[in-house]
Design an enzyme around this catalytic site. Structure first.
Site, mmCIF file in Angstrom:
data_model
loop_
_atom_site.group_PDB
_atom_site.id
_atom_site.type_symbol
_atom_site.label_atom_id
_atom_site.label_comp_id
_atom_site.label_asym_id
_atom_site.label_seq_id
_atom_site.Cartn_x
_atom_site.Cartn_y
_atom_site.Cartn_z
ATOM 1 N N GLU A 263 52.420 -4.148 28.361
ATOM 2 C CA GLU A 263 53.105 -4.017 27.295
ATOM 3 C C GLU A 263 53.702 -2.699 27.173
ATOM 4 O OE1 GLU A 263 54.163 -6.317 25.493
ATOM 5 O OE2 GLU A 263 52.501 -7.937 25.751
ATOM 6 N N TYR B 235 54.466 -2.866 17.396
ATOM 7 C CA TYR B 235 54.715 -3.942 18.292
ATOM 8 C C TYR B 235 53.491 -4.104 19.264
ATOM 9 C CZ TYR B 235 55.598 -6.676 22.353
ATOM 10 O OH TYR B 235 55.082 -7.480 23.318
ATOM 11 N N ASP C 225 59.029 -8.300 18.128
ATOM 12 C CA ASP C 225 59.876 -7.445 18.959
ATOM 13 C C ASP C 225 61.247 -8.042 19.040
ATOM 14 O OD1 ASP C 225 59.686 -10.006 20.300
ATOM 15 O OD2 ASP C 225 59.696 -9.252 22.234
ATOM 16 N N CYS D 21 65.944 -19.275 23.767
ATOM 17 C CA CYS D 21 66.540 -18.837 22.512
ATOM 18 C C CYS D 21 67.339 -17.408 22.815
ATOM 19 C CB CYS D 21 65.489 -18.652 21.141
ATOM 20 S SG CYS D 21 66.252 -18.160 19.609
ATOM 21 N N CYS E 182 70.055 -24.531 22.791
ATOM 22 C CA CYS E 182 69.066 -25.239 21.716
ATOM 23 C C CYS E 182 69.024 -26.619 21.909
ATOM 24 C CB CYS E 182 70.511 -25.052 20.408
ATOM 25 S SG CYS E 182 70.793 -23.535 20.194
ATOM 26 N N CYS F 142 65.536 -26.754 22.768
ATOM 27 C CA CYS F 142 64.612 -25.909 22.296
ATOM 28 C C CYS F 142 63.519 -26.776 21.474
ATOM 29 C CB CYS F 142 65.225 -25.151 21.223
ATOM 30 S SG CYS F 142 64.259 -24.224 20.364
ATOM 31 N N CYS G 127 65.461 -25.397 13.205
ATOM 32 C CA CYS G 127 66.329 -24.315 13.127
ATOM 33 C C CYS G 127 67.424 -24.298 12.394
ATOM 34 C CB CYS G 127 66.729 -24.022 14.543
ATOM 35 S SG CYS G 127 67.697 -22.306 14.837
#
Length: 352
Positions: free
Chosen positions: A45, A128, A146, A198, A205, A208, A214
């Site tokens: 991370e 985060y 994030d 995305c 899309c 997705c 959405c």
DNA sequence: TAAACGTGGCC
DNA sequence: TGGCCAAGTTT
């Protein structure tokens, strides 16, 4: 009220499409009750902050091979860790990485604290990263926000407010979607979705898993979100790097101060980087200016770095920096801008 | 709150 | 070539 259905869609997609990454635990191990190693989660991370998976892979492998656990890292030499981080950027992360490892050893008995709140007190761990470690390593239903999550939320809910103003609003939306079950997988699922489907420019899309949910896709402008405030232009600064080679082959380098740009990293002595820097050679010599200059762009300015080289006698006493024997100097230990300067010098010296 | 803080890939 | 963008934190 939690949006259970949406998180279940996303987790079902993740179970089919999760990327196999070195810091993740595979589906079989996870089913067997194996938890990810907090040390590896933390290290990944930190490395992934503002950095792509592709750039992180080799560094993650090198670090975990050389320092397999937090105690080993805590015992490392500062210079070795900074050298191993060279090229990855944002060097404050490496300085804080060491501080954090040592704090985990001295104040937490060598084990990472298991709550978001406690993780937040450690150096280099912000909102985060604390959420990510708490969710992924310790199964706390913490909300991870994030750049990916911001983008997914802005599109899902058609948020027109530009970043960074929209940050609070997007965080609230993300909290609404965070499930109590499998929060770590969910966090990684949203980020994987943002990284692979995305995406910022041309979101896919059509494939997705959230296309029916959405709002921005329905409105036909997913690719335009999230909106962002215009950025300030980058000025161009100038500087001179001084590359001195002693006649026994040793190179004159200095360790930069901990604070500021490239803090704690090895580099060539340079002038300051400004509009019109005054010459500042680290020792008197017959300095030769190279024809080419190193061009480099930092976060907030462009740099045009002239390079001067000199060969100096073994008796030389520099004003600053110290000579590093040829057999212990590796260009890969330098931050990229310094390596660029070296590459120019090396090409010239080869041609002489 | 805004600025500082790296780098490499992509278009 | 140059701007945009990437799993942010610190001051």
């Amino acid at each position: 009220m939690r949006d259970t259905l949406l998180s279940e869609h996303l987790l079902a997609w993740y179970d089919r499409h999760a990327r196999d990454l070195p810091w993740r635990v595979g589906p079989a191990d996870r089913a067997a009750g194996i938890r990810p190693d907090p040390y590896r989660v933390w290290l990944s991370e930190i490395m992934l902050q503002q950095t792509t998976v592709a750039a992180v892979r080799s560094y993650f492998h090198a670090f975990t091979t050389r320092w397999p656990n937090v105690a080993a890292l805590a015992a490392a030499e500062d210079a070795d860790v900074m050298a191993a981080w060279a090229g990855l950027g944002y060097y404050a992360r490496a300085r804080n990485l060491l501080k954090c490892a040592r704090q985990v050893v001295t104040e937490h008995g060598g084990r990472f604290p298991e709550t978001r709140e406690a993780l937040l007190t450690l150096p280099g761990i912000g909102p985060y990263t604390a959420s990510a470690i708490a969710a992924i390593a310790f199964d706390e239903p913490a909300t991870v926000v994030d750049g990916n999550v911001e983008r997914v939320m802005a599109r899902l809910h058609d948020v027109q407010t530009p970043l960074p103003t929209a940050k609070k609003e997007l965080t609230a939306l993300a909290e609404r979607h965070t499930p109590n079950e499998r929060p770590g997988d969910y966090a990684q699922a949203v980020m994987d979705l943002g990284a692979t489907i995305c995406t910022p420019k041309s979101p896919a899309c059509g494939i997705c898993p959230l296309r029916e949910d959405c709002d921005a896709r329905r409105a036909g402008h997913a690719a335009e979100l999230p909106r962002k405030l215009p950025k300030k232009p980058k000025p161009t600064r100038h500087g001179i790097a001084y590359i001195a080679r002693r006649d026994d082959g040793a190179w004159l380098l200095e360790t930069r101060p901990d604070k500021g740009l490239l803090g704690g990293m090895l580099g060539w002595p340079t002038t300051d980087w400004s509009d019109d820097p005054a010459p500042a050679p680290p020792l008197p010599a017959d300095w030769q200016t190279l024809d080419a200059e190193a061009r480099h762009t930092f976060t907030h300015f462009h740099l045009r770095l002239a390079v001067q080289i000199a060969t100096v006698p073994a008796t030389s006493a520099p004003d600053r920096g110290q000579f590093h024997p040829a057999n212990s100097f590796r260009p890969a230990d330098l931050p990229t801008v310094m390596r660029k300067a070296f590459d120019l010098a090396a090409a010239t010296l080869r041609d002489l």
